[in-house]
Scaffold this motif. Structure first.
Motif, short mmCIF file in Angstrom:
data_model
loop_
_atom_site.label_atom_id
_atom_site.label_comp_id
_atom_site.label_asym_id
_atom_site.label_seq_id
_atom_site.Cartn_x
_atom_site.Cartn_y
_atom_site.Cartn_z
N LYS A 1 15.41 25.90 -50.66
CA LYS A 1 16.75 25.82 -51.19
C LYS A 1 16.49 25.10 -52.66
O LYS A 1 15.63 23.90 -52.60
N SER B 1 19.85 30.98 -59.95
CA SER B 1 20.92 31.69 -59.14
C SER B 1 20.60 32.76 -58.27
O SER B 1 21.60 33.48 -57.89
N ALA B 2 19.53 33.03 -58.08
CA ALA B 2 18.73 34.16 -57.07
C ALA B 2 19.17 35.39 -57.97
O ALA B 2 19.78 36.15 -57.22
N ARG C 1 22.94 36.25 -57.03
CA ARG C 1 23.11 36.59 -55.67
C ARG C 1 23.78 35.34 -54.97
O ARG C 1 24.72 35.28 -54.06
N ARG C 2 23.36 34.07 -55.54
CA ARG C 2 23.75 32.92 -54.79
C ARG C 2 24.98 32.56 -55.63
O ARG C 2 25.24 32.10 -56.53
#
Length: 258
Positions: A2, A126-127, A130-131
């Motif tokens: 994370k 932010s992936a 996706r996040r």
């Protein structure tokens, strides 16, 4: 891992050990990340790290529990954006000398209305979109570490430490020693005692204190209250090991030949 992994571990009660990475080498970062260090500091101040090169080094750390810290070259909003969007766990800002400079660093770290950070979509941080996070979660992800490396910073240490959004204050003995008139003598007693006193101020304010300290100085600064310790650089370890090996071999075998 994370993105708020390191920020959650940055507490006055938990000791963290790491290294500076100065070689801008993916292979070195990958190898060292499996050694058990808590963090690696990728140096963008003194070393020619590029953004694509740093991206590759961060990917090398991804499967491990070693957190990434990037030391920026200066208080530059554009650089902050790019490093943050790469998904680093913390930014370290060198030579912060006042509360005003610390507040500016916080502004660059936080999204509006608390700060000035731009919102990006398809980035690693932010992936790649996706996040999905709330504003509060997004602002709490990445840790801010400011460096105190001058006499002026030491004089202003209380005000710097009190800035909301500063997670840790990291002391640089080499630059402080130079500023105090002890160039090349970071282990000089006055320098060490000055840092120890400042560490105690940081700890008294409830914040985390860190320092660059070699193995022989580690105990002194731990006793003073430092909980984030950069022990060396990977280049320093490489050079010391290489020098020691050739010295041992030449001493042994050239002596035998005589």
């Amino acid at each position: 891992m994370k993105q708020d992994f390191l920020r959650q571990k940055l507490t006055p009660a938990q000791r963290l050990y790491g290294l500076f990475c100065c070689s801008y080498s993916v292979q070195a970062a990958e190898a060292i990340s499996q050694s058990g260090y808590d963090f690696l500091i990728f140096d963008g101040e003194h070393c020619p790290n590029t953004m694509p090169g740093l991206h590759a080094q961060l990917l090398a750390l991804a499967p491990t529990t070693t957190a990434s810290i990037v030391r920026v070259s200066e208080l530059n909003q554009g650089l902050f954006k790019q490093y943050l969007d790469l998904g680093v766990h913390a930014l370290m800002v060198p030579n912060v000398q006042s509360a005003q400079e610390a507040e500016l660093a916080v502004q660059f770290m936080k999204y509006p209305p608390l700060g000035r950070r731009g919102v990006a979509g398809s980035v690693r941080g932010s992936a790649y979109g996706r996040r999905k996070l709330s504003l509060e979660q997004a602002n709490a992800q990445v840790a801010l570490i400011v460096q105190a490396e001058s006499v002026e910073a030491i004089q202003n240490i209380q005000e710097i430490t009190d800035v909301d959004g500063v997670d840790a204050v990291f002391f640089g003995p080499n630059d402080l020693a130079a500023d105090m008139g002890y160039f090349g003598m970071p282990a000089q007693a006055e320098v060490r005692e000055t840092i120890a006193a400042a560490i105690q101020q940081v700890r008294a304010a409830g914040k985390v204190a860190g320092v660059l300290a070699g193995e022989k100085d580690c105990a002194f600064y731990l006793d003073a209250g430092a909980t984030v310790v950069a022990l060396a650089s990977e280049i320093g370890i490489l050079v010391a090991g290489a020098d020691a090996l050739i010295e041992r071999v030449r001493t042994q075998y050239e002596t035998e030949q005589r």
